[in-house]
Design an enzyme around this catalytic site. Structure first.
Site, PDB file in Angstrom:
ATOM      1  CG  ASP A  33      -2.038   0.994   1.154  1.00 45.14           C
ATOM      2  OD1 ASP A  33      -1.804   2.118   0.634  1.00 45.14           O
ATOM      3  OD2 ASP A  33      -3.150   0.670   1.588  1.00 45.14           O
TER       4      ASP A  33
ATOM      5  CE  LYS B   2      -5.340  12.102   0.989  1.00 46.42           C
ATOM      6  NZ  LYS B   2      -6.614  12.326   1.726  1.00 46.42           N
TER       7      LYS B   2
END
Length: 242
Positions: free
Chosen positions: A153, A157
């Protein structure tokens, strides 16, 4: 990567249990409703889970003997977040003398892997349907001979970069359980993930070996990689030595 108290797949833990207060889990555990065949595959977990890893079987996190996982002293490889399981099964088929352990909290991915295991007929796979840190908690030093981190993953951000696997919280326990000389492979299509890996992995006790846009000779391109290629992202392959 840890169990949530509201997760129906999670073990029965009290809110004061240190396992709940010590760490957080940020990823998904469930996706689309499982097909009936996939629900059947989950029955295979009973004999594929590594012994002594779950909270209920080992609440004090006592170390487990690596030989108990497959019943012998074969080399152990670890895939952290195996997605749909195609790479893991590929490795198990190529290297039948090795025991391949896969950790994946996303139950739909676990069901997909179990179907692939049945289809391939491989018997050298063990599955932890949860957080890889649960396994790292209980394995002794130098237990793992090779580790894979494929398309983790990306947490794009900046404020979420601390959730990435390539942080000291994850890398230091991984370094502890890997034997000296063991290989750690990372595949990702995210340039900033490559940047962070280059900074953090050596600091955790790994030596860079290869840093390339060419995959390993025994690599199997996963569905995540194929999606990246379709969307114009360039895969990158990093190899480290413990």
């Amino acid at each position: 990567m840890s169990h949530s108290p509201s997760d129906p797949e999670a073990p029965d833990l009290s809110p004061s249990d240190p396992a709940l207060t010590r760490r957080n889990f940020y990823g998904r555990r469930h996706g689309k409703t499982l097909r009936q065949s996939q629900k059947g595959y989950l029955e295979d977990l009973a004999h594929l889970r590594p012994k002594g890893v779950t909270f209920d079987e080992n609440p004090d996190r006592r170390p487990i003997a690596p030989g108990t996982i497959f019943g012998d002293d074969r080399p152990l490889w670890l895939e952290i977040g195996f997605g749909g399981g195609e790479h893991l099964v590929h490795m198990a088929c190529l290297y039948p003398q090795v025991g391949v352990i896969g950790c994946e909290p996303f139950i739909n991915g676990v069901a997909m892997l179990l179907g692939k295991i049945r289809a391939a007929g491989v018997e050298n796979v063990s599955i932890l349907p949860g957080d890889a840190r649960d396994l790292m908690d209980v394995l002794p030093d130098a237990a793992i001979d090779r580790a894979f981190l494929n398309y983790p993953d990306p947490w794009p951000k900046a404020r979420h970069h601390r959730r990435r696997f390539v942080t000291p919280e994850h890398l230091e326990p991984l370094a502890r359980i890997m034997r000296p000389g063991a290989e750690f492979r990372i595949a990702t299509d995210i340039p900033d993930y490559v940047r962070q890996a280059r900074e953090e992995v050596p600091a955790a006790g790994f030596t860079p070996v290869a840093d390339s846009d060419q995959p390993w000779d025994d690599w199997l391109s996963t569905r995540y990689e194929q999606k990246a290629l379709r969307e114009g992202r360039v895969p990158h392959y990093l190899t480290y030595r413990r």
